[in-house]
Design a protein around this motif. Structure first.
Motif, PDB file in Angstrom:
ATOM      1  N   ARG A 124       2.478   9.535  -1.861  1.00 38.28           N
ATOM      2  CA  ARG A 124       1.721   8.600  -1.023  1.00 38.28           C
ATOM      3  C   ARG A 124       1.146   7.487  -1.902  1.00 38.28           C
ATOM      4  NH1 ARG A 124      -3.156  11.078   2.382  1.00 38.28           N
ATOM      5  NH2 ARG A 124      -1.494  12.455   3.087  1.00 38.28           N
ATOM      6  N   ASP A 125       1.336   6.263  -1.483  1.00 38.30           N
ATOM      7  CA  ASP A 125       0.864   5.069  -2.194  1.00 38.30           C
ATOM      8  C   ASP A 125       1.563   4.829  -3.535  1.00 38.30           C
ATOM      9  OD1 ASP A 125      -0.980   4.544  -0.114  1.00 38.30           O
ATOM     10  OD2 ASP A 125      -2.462   5.865  -1.048  1.00 38.30           O
ATOM     11  N   ARG A 146       3.228  -2.508   5.385  1.00 38.55           N
ATOM     12  CA  ARG A 146       2.944  -1.465   4.397  1.00 38.55           C
ATOM     13  C   ARG A 146       3.346  -0.116   4.969  1.00 38.55           C
ATOM     14  NH1 ARG A 146      -1.641   1.343   5.502  1.00 38.55           N
ATOM     15  NH2 ARG A 146      -2.950   0.528   7.156  1.00 38.55           N
TER      16      ARG A 146
END
Length: 181
Positions: A124-125, A146
């Motif tokens: 994640r990210d 995003r």
């Protein structure tokens, strides 16, 4: 005497599970939370970059056998190991937009929810995926810029300005993007 005729039998052999003493961690750092089938593990071994040069794989098994996971986890593992390198690391081609869209949602969920053994969200990210299927500039429609829990990046300008690690597309749009380069 009704809507259906005769008895129907479905002969489907169960897919062989991986032996319990085999450690998938020897092949992949980013690995599924479920026990893989043997054919998935064999694909993991061939596609992994961990102590290995990836080799081609042709996987033909039945519906529900985990074909997507067979290449997806080695791909995520590679992207995780190379997260510090910007740009596209993998392109996944789909023959139909509907399939690409469905798989994009699935990929977003895996990236968002994946946890390592310590419970850390290591993808994640860090890993980004994008969907480029020719719908990125439709008027009146907002496309994600995003990654989200169940969506990948779809905004065309964002994909061009900041290419994701993984790009899901179709043959037509791949050809279009190569002609623009």
């Amino acid at each position: 005497y009704g809507m259906f005729k005769g008895p129907y039998i479905q002969i489907r052999l169960p897919f062989k599970r991986l032996e319990k003493d085999v450690n998938v961690g020897d092949v992949l750092q980013v690995r599924p939370s479920f026990p893989p089938y043997l054919h998935q593990y064999e694909a993991f071994k061939r596609l992994s970059t961990q102590n290995n040069t990836p080799k081609p794989v042709i996987l033909t098994t039945g519906t529900g056998s985990g074909k997507t996971e067979s290449f997806l986890y080695p791909l995520l593992d590679y992207c995780h190991k190379n997260a510090n390198r910007p740009g596209i690391k993998a392109i996944i081609l789909y023959p139909m937009n509907a399939l690409a869209t469905d798989q994009a949602r699935r990929l977003a969920e895996i990236i968002h929810n994946f946890q390592d053994e310590a419970g850390n969200y290591i993808l994640r990210d860090r890993i980004r995926a994008g969907l480029f299927i020719g719908e990125g500039r439709q008027k009146g429609k907002e496309r994600p810029t995003r990654m989200e829990e169940n969506r990948v990046i779809e905004d065309r300008d964002t994909l061009v300005q900041s290419p994701p690690d993984i790009l899901l597309t179709n043959f037509k749009m791949l050809d279009f993007s190569l002609m623009q380069a």
